[in-house]
Design a protein around this motif. Structure first.
Motif, short mmCIF file in Angstrom:
data_model
loop_
_atom_site.label_atom_id
_atom_site.label_comp_id
_atom_site.label_asym_id
_atom_site.label_seq_id
_atom_site.Cartn_x
_atom_site.Cartn_y
_atom_site.Cartn_z
N LEU A 1 53.50 27.97 47.28
CA LEU A 1 52.06 27.86 47.54
C LEU A 1 51.68 26.49 48.11
O LEU A 1 50.86 26.40 49.02
N LEU B 1 47.69 33.80 48.84
CA LEU B 1 47.57 34.62 47.63
C LEU B 1 47.14 36.04 47.98
O LEU B 1 47.62 37.01 47.38
N LEU C 1 53.49 33.71 39.82
CA LEU C 1 53.29 32.58 40.73
C LEU C 1 53.75 31.30 40.04
O LEU C 1 53.36 31.03 38.90
N LEU D 1 42.49 32.97 41.80
CA LEU D 1 43.04 34.32 41.61
C LEU D 1 41.92 35.29 41.21
O LEU D 1 41.85 36.42 41.71
#
Ligand code: GEK
Length: 321
Positions: A198, A208, A223, A261
């Motif tokens: 990421l 994402l 993740l 998220l």
């Protein structure tokens, strides 16, 4: 020519068959550009690896294919000589017929932090985005995953994966040398991992979202990424370098990551592990002789990088869709 047809045959017979609409053309194009220079040399090395009989495969506690007694001393020397031409070996360790490939990273430490917190893998279709040399692909298979695919655009990591797979040609473990931007939205994987990627992405929310598009409804994202301390509004965007790495863009707090998220529609994001990288997890070895973590930290204060940022700290976050 590399032969991806066994992988295509697998896809044709499983729930990932839509991938066949784009992948063969992409890989044909990739081969045209890839097969020169270092990559061509690495492929020559791979073609020289001896065929051996592997008496024992260990994937649950380590990645070990065969024991020393399976091969002659001459074969062992030959394998060492060939595998050393694929240096630097960063992600591992691997043990091939008793030959220990002592990589820069103890990727097994990361796996130990991740495994206790994820949905059990037996029977699952798994995607690992940015899988490096594929160390965790083997551990995922060892934990029972039915079909394991890693993607990573690095030609060296791909060659290292091929070298390891040569000794255990498991038809359900694959590394495909493409980046996430080349993946169609398959919405079929039961678990998608992305570990250590990421912070390399310039648009982390888009990234994402791309991971989300690979998951079936109810599937799980795992993740792992660099984080800093702070609240849901804290994000470090370092200058040109972070721990001497050039391509680091966003290092959020784990709370900020959970917030992102949630905003993207993931359910129940949970921080299941937080860990400061130690000098025993990332260090130079005989298989990776370049600079490593000790050179990336402030020599008198290991809580800071050489640039003065907080030293690498990593979170594991699990969420569903
Ligand atoms: N667009 C992309 N798509 C997919 N992969 C990419 C992309 N860009 C870079 N990568 C790949 O992401 C990996 C990150 S390394 C993590 C390895 C393993 N997961 C680990 O957790 O040890 C950690 C690090 O290099 O800092 C590299 O192998 C890149 O080639």
């Amino acid at each position: 020519m590399l032969d991806f047809s066994p992988f295509y045959a697998k896809l044709a017979g499983n729930k990932l068959h839509n991938w066949l609409q784009t992948l063969p053309a992409q890989l044909a194009d990739w081969q045209q550009h890839a097969l020169h220079g270092d990559f061509k040399q690495w492929q020559k090395v791979l073609n020289q690896l001896p065929q051996t009989t592997v008496s024992h495969v260990e994937l649950a506690d380590a990645v070990q294919f065969g024991v020393a007694g399976d091969i002659s001393e001459g074969q062992a020397q030959r394998i060492i000589h060939l595998l050393q031409q694929l240096k630097p070996w960063r992600k591992g360790p691997f043990n091939i017929h008793g030959i220990e490939i002592d990589t820069e990273w103890r990727s097994d430490f990361k796996w130990q932090r991740v495994l206790p917190h994820i949905s059990p893998l037996p029977g699952r279709y798994v995607l690992d985005v940015g899988c490096g040399s594929g160390y965790h692909l083997w551990r995922m298979r060892g934990a029972g995953a039915a079909f394991v695919v890693g993607i990573d655009p690095s030609q060296l990591f791909y060659s290292q994966f091929q070298a390891i797979k040569h000794f255990n040609p498991d038809p359900d473990v694959h590394l495909i040398p493409i980046g996430i931007d080349e993946m169609p939205a398959l919405a079929q994987f039961d678990t998608v991992f992305s570990m250590g990627v990421l912070y390399h992405r310039r648009s982390p929310l888009d990234f994402l979202q791309q991971l989300k598009q690979q998951l079936r409804p109810g599937g799980e994202l795992v993740l792992e990424t660099l984080v800093v301390d702070g609240d849901q509004h804290t994000v470090l965007v370092p200058g040109e370098r972070y721990a001497k790495m050039r391509n680091v863009w966003f290092i959020p707090s784990s709370e900020a990551l959970c917030h992102w998220l949630n905003r993207l529609g993931f359910k129940n994001p949970k921080v299941v592990d937080l860990n400061t990288t130690t000098l025993s997890e990332q260090r130079a070895t005989a298989w990776m002789e370049n600079e490593s973590l000790i050179d990336f930290l402030n020599p008198t204060d290991h809580s800071k990088t050489i640039e003065g940022y907080p030293a690498p700290q990593r979170a594991v976050i699990v969420a569903t869709v």
